[in-house]
Design an enzyme around this catalytic site. Structure first.
Site, PDB file in Angstrom:
ATOM      1  N   GLU A  41       2.856  25.093  -7.373  1.00 18.79           N
ATOM      2  CA  GLU A  41       1.712  24.713  -6.539  1.00 18.79           C
ATOM      3  C   GLU A  41       1.120  25.961  -5.902  1.00 18.79           C
ATOM      4  O   GLU A  41       1.789  26.659  -5.148  1.00 18.79           O
ATOM      5  CB  GLU A  41       2.164  23.736  -5.446  1.00 18.79           C
ATOM      6  CG  GLU A  41       1.043  23.378  -4.468  1.00 18.79           C
ATOM      7  CD  GLU A  41       1.560  22.641  -3.235  1.00 18.79           C
ATOM      8  OE1 GLU A  41       2.622  21.996  -3.301  1.00 18.79           O
ATOM      9  OE2 GLU A  41       0.889  22.734  -2.185  1.00 18.79           O
ATOM     10  N   ARG A  45      -4.794  29.150   0.603  1.00 19.29           N
ATOM     11  CA  ARG A  45      -4.777  29.661   1.975  1.00 19.29           C
ATOM     12  C   ARG A  45      -5.162  31.116   2.069  1.00 19.29           C
ATOM     13  O   ARG A  45      -5.146  31.685   3.158  1.00 19.29           O
ATOM     14  CB  ARG A  45      -3.364  29.548   2.560  1.00 19.29           C
ATOM     15  CG  ARG A  45      -2.977  28.145   2.837  1.00 19.29           C
ATOM     16  CD  ARG A  45      -1.602  28.100   3.434  1.00 19.29           C
ATOM     17  NE  ARG A  45      -0.989  26.854   3.061  1.00 19.29           N
ATOM     18  CZ  ARG A  45       0.285  26.567   3.230  1.00 19.29           C
ATOM     19  NH1 ARG A  45       1.098  27.445   3.760  1.00 19.29           N
ATOM     20  NH2 ARG A  45       0.734  25.398   2.855  1.00 19.29           N
ATOM     21  N   THR A  69      -2.842  22.523  -0.078  1.00 19.63           N
ATOM     22  CA  THR A  69      -3.599  22.799   1.148  1.00 19.63           C
ATOM     23  C   THR A  69      -5.063  22.379   0.987  1.00 19.63           C
ATOM     24  O   THR A  69      -5.967  23.033   1.514  1.00 19.63           O
ATOM     25  CB  THR A  69      -3.480  24.287   1.579  1.00 19.63           C
ATOM     26  OG1 THR A  69      -2.175  24.769   1.300  1.00 19.63           O
ATOM     27  CG2 THR A  69      -3.742  24.435   3.077  1.00 19.63           C
ATOM     28  N   LYS A 129       3.133  13.355  -0.212  1.00 18.99           N
ATOM     29  CA  LYS A 129       3.894  14.494   0.306  1.00 18.99           C
ATOM     30  C   LYS A 129       4.218  14.198   1.769  1.00 18.99           C
ATOM     31  O   LYS A 129       3.327  13.784   2.520  1.00 18.99           O
ATOM     32  CB  LYS A 129       3.024  15.750   0.189  1.00 18.99           C
ATOM     33  CG  LYS A 129       3.423  16.902   1.091  1.00 18.99           C
ATOM     34  CD  LYS A 129       2.607  18.143   0.785  1.00 18.99           C
ATOM     35  CE  LYS A 129       2.667  19.130   1.935  1.00 18.99           C
ATOM     36  NZ  LYS A 129       2.259  20.476   1.549  1.00 18.99           N
TER      37      LYS A 129
END
Ligand code: 3PG
Length: 207
Positions: A41, A45, A69, A129
């Site tokens: 993943e 960011r 994110t 998640k």
């Protein structure tokens, strides 16, 4: 359409790629692949993370690459355009969920409390998640939730480590655990790809 747990088959750790650049993103992902993993993943960011996602897809085509994110619909579109195979979010809103369930790739939206789970459930989501996992109640929370949301499976992330991953993986509503501990910023700064490979190998052994 496959779901994320199917993409994860044979893999009990979802490793996070925090890429300072596209080139380093490829090195990190290559080291993870050398550790026996077939999915990573990339967390969006850093300014270069979208470029890193696309570069990893090109350099390592056999790897499935998620985008993490994802905070809003615009980031979701950018991630899909960059070639993301699946989407991970830290949280949910009705607007984001609406876009997620029609985005064309598997998704694991982030939840941290029963009302989040109920909201995502309303949109048909059955894989989520748990974030931040340890601070949201950890394995004990997921065990309690399993009695109520019996057909929801989770990928706990946030505060998961080599030391506590077994607590999560022992639960039948956990399909994998996510974490950054297998590729620390220090190792990346040092170019210590072997450390990443070894940490991924260890993390993917039965806990
Ligand atoms: C995430 O993006 O899911 C978390 O920030 C990862 O948390 P960790 O760094 O504690 O693994």
């Amino acid at each position: 359409m496959k779901n994320v747990s199917t993409l994860m088959e044979g893999q009990i750790i979802l490793p996070l790629v925090q890429a300072p650049s596209a080139e380093l993103g490829i090195e990190i992902a290559r080291a993870m692949q050398a550790g026996g993993l077939h999915s990573v993943e990339v967390v969006l960011r850093t300014p270069e993370s979208l470029a890193a996602l696309a570069a990893i897809k090109k350099a390592l085509p056999e790897l499935s690459v998620g985008a993490g994110t994802i905070l809003n619909v615009e980031m979701l579109k950018q991630a899909i355009d960059a070639g993301a195979d699946y989407i991970v979010t830290p949280a949910v809103t009705p607007k984001l969920l609406e876009a997620l369930v029609s985005c064309g790739v598997p998704v694991i939206p982030g939840v941290s409390k029963p009302s989040d789970i109920a909201l995502a459930y309303e949109y048909g989501v059955r894989e989520m998640k748990l974030f931040p996992a340890e601070l949201s109640g950890g394995a004990a929370f997921l065990k309690a939730i399993g009695a109520v949301f019996q057909d929801v499976k989770f990928c706990p992330t946030g505060g998961v480590s080599e030391a506590n991953r077994g607590n999560y993986l022992a639960l039948n509503n956990v399909f994998t655990v996510g974490g950054s501990w297998v590729a620390t910023n220090e190792w990346v700064a040092q170019g210590n790809w072997a450390a990443i490979t070894e940490a991924c190998k260890a993390a993917n052994l039965p806990a």
